[in-house]
Design a protein around this motif. Sequence first.
Motif, PDB file in Angstrom:
ATOM      1  N   TRP A   1       0.813  -1.229   0.000  1.00  0.00           N
ATOM      2  CA  TRP A   1       0.000   0.000   0.000  1.00  0.00           C
ATOM      3  C   TRP A   1       0.844   1.275   0.000  1.00  0.00           C
ATOM      4  O   TRP A   1       1.681   1.470   0.868  1.00  0.00           O
ATOM      5  N   HIS A   2       0.586   2.124  -0.974  1.00  0.00           N
ATOM      6  CA  HIS A   2       1.275   3.421  -1.079  1.00  0.00           C
ATOM      7  C   HIS A   2       0.376   4.404  -1.823  1.00  0.00           C
ATOM      8  O   HIS A   2      -0.486   3.998  -2.608  1.00  0.00           O
ATOM      9  N   PRO A   3       0.596   5.703  -1.589  1.00  0.00           N
ATOM     10  CA  PRO A   3      -0.259   6.709  -2.239  1.00  0.00           C
ATOM     11  C   PRO A   3       0.319   7.208  -3.561  1.00  0.00           C
ATOM     12  O   PRO A   3       1.518   7.048  -3.818  1.00  0.00           O
ATOM     13  N   HIS A   4      -0.537   7.790  -4.384  1.00  0.00           N
ATOM     14  CA  HIS A   4      -0.100   8.571  -5.543  1.00  0.00           C
ATOM     15  C   HIS A   4      -1.011   9.793  -5.644  1.00  0.00           C
ATOM     16  O   HIS A   4      -2.212   9.708  -5.356  1.00  0.00           O
ATOM     17  N   ARG A   5      -0.475  10.886  -6.077  1.00  0.00           N
ATOM     18  CA  ARG A   5      -1.274  12.078  -6.407  1.00  0.00           C
ATOM     19  C   ARG A   5      -0.578  12.826  -7.540  1.00  0.00           C
ATOM     20  O   ARG A   5       0.649  12.896  -7.573  1.00  0.00           O
TER      21      ARG A   5
ATOM     22  N   ILE B   1      -4.747   5.336  -2.954  1.00  0.00           N
ATOM     23  CA  ILE B   1      -3.795   4.504  -2.207  1.00  0.00           C
ATOM     24  C   ILE B   1      -3.989   3.090  -2.760  1.00  0.00           C
ATOM     25  O   ILE B   1      -5.125   2.591  -2.783  1.00  0.00           O
ATOM     26  N   HIS B   2      -2.915   2.508  -3.229  1.00  0.00           N
ATOM     27  CA  HIS B   2      -3.072   1.191  -3.840  1.00  0.00           C
ATOM     28  C   HIS B   2      -1.876   0.288  -3.558  1.00  0.00           C
ATOM     29  O   HIS B   2      -0.869   0.716  -3.006  1.00  0.00           O
ATOM     30  N   GLN B   3      -2.040  -0.973  -3.916  1.00  0.00           N
ATOM     31  CA  GLN B   3      -0.908  -1.889  -3.862  1.00  0.00           C
ATOM     32  C   GLN B   3      -0.812  -2.647  -5.177  1.00  0.00           C
ATOM     33  O   GLN B   3      -1.821  -2.882  -5.858  1.00  0.00           O
ATOM     34  N   GLU B   4       0.404  -2.992  -5.540  1.00  0.00           N
ATOM     35  CA  GLU B   4       0.680  -3.705  -6.798  1.00  0.00           C
ATOM     36  C   GLU B   4       1.615  -4.854  -6.438  1.00  0.00           C
ATOM     37  O   GLU B   4       2.776  -4.637  -6.102  1.00  0.00           O
ATOM     38  N   MET B   5       1.066  -6.070  -6.460  1.00  0.00           N
ATOM     39  CA  MET B   5       1.823  -7.225  -5.958  1.00  0.00           C
ATOM     40  C   MET B   5       1.997  -8.297  -7.047  1.00  0.00           C
ATOM     41  O   MET B   5       1.023  -8.968  -7.414  1.00  0.00           O
TER      42      MET B   5
HETATM   43 FE   FE2 Z   1       1.902   2.644  -7.417  1.00  0.00          FE
END
Ligand code: FE2
Length: 310
Positions: free
Chosen positions: A77-81, A121-125
């Motif tokens: 989990w991490h944010p982007h804007r 906020i998303h995660q990429e696994m």
């Molecule tokens: Fe990302």
Amino acid sequence: MNLIFIRQRDNYVTEVLNIMNKIRKIKVTLKSRPTFEGAGVRLKRAFGYADSSLDPFLLLDDFHSDDPRDYIAGFPWHPHRGIETITYMLHGNVEHGDSLGNGGVIEAGDIQWMTAGSGIIHQEMPKKNNKDTLLWGFQLWANLPASHKMMDPRYRDIKESQIPEISLDDNKVKVKIISGILNGVKGPVQDIITDPEYLDVTISPNSEFIHPIGEGYNVFAYVIEGEAYFDDNKEELVRKETLVIYRDGDVVKINTDKEKVRFLLVSGKPLKERVAWRGPIVMNTDEELRIAFEEYQNGTFIKYQKEVIA
Ligand code: FE2
């Protein structure tokens, strides 16, 4: 024009091309560099800095390993804007989930075009497959203009079957159109602010691909496999895991020799705006960055709560 007609045929063709179109010259070629990202993913970064001739693009990462220890830690989990992230998988699967309740798997050949806008906020696994451990894909970051930094976030999940592939020049050139238009065929990703074109191009040996690029637009190529000359100077055979940054002009001209080549060709309209960038958040001013991180800390980062499914 008279001068042209007295030239040899080959020169004539080149001369006409030069008059009709200004062929873009290579500004620089750069090998992608090993980098650690996320929770310990070993990848290669083609670029990850604000170069004015790459604007509106900010970063391109190349994930390519058959050792799960290189990628299994993923991107929790991490944010982007303020940006868009475009994930293109060639092999293997990446599971994703986000603060809006979206979730799914990006499979080989699929694209996920994520517009973070005001915040996500998303995660990429990456997923492990015991039989076939190869993971290969790319993530491109495109900047958003000041006017759209705080737009509502959205996802577009595009399956491989939705991406048109066209053949040119007696099948010597094959192009997958992810975004943009070629020979009247439109890619599935449309209505993006920076008007990007994203092509996956394969050229057979001893062949040529000439492609127009919008005036004033920036363009880069990233070689996936094989080798080719990326401008008409033919000084350097550019090989895999190399980024080609172009100067201005009207067309790109790529020629193969004895080998075939496969590369990503990406262009977009430069924003020409100030870039304030820290980690996964890219704004125009330091104050906007400070606010974004403060909001992330105090739980007010997410502005858009409705579920968005493309
Ligand atoms: Fe990302």
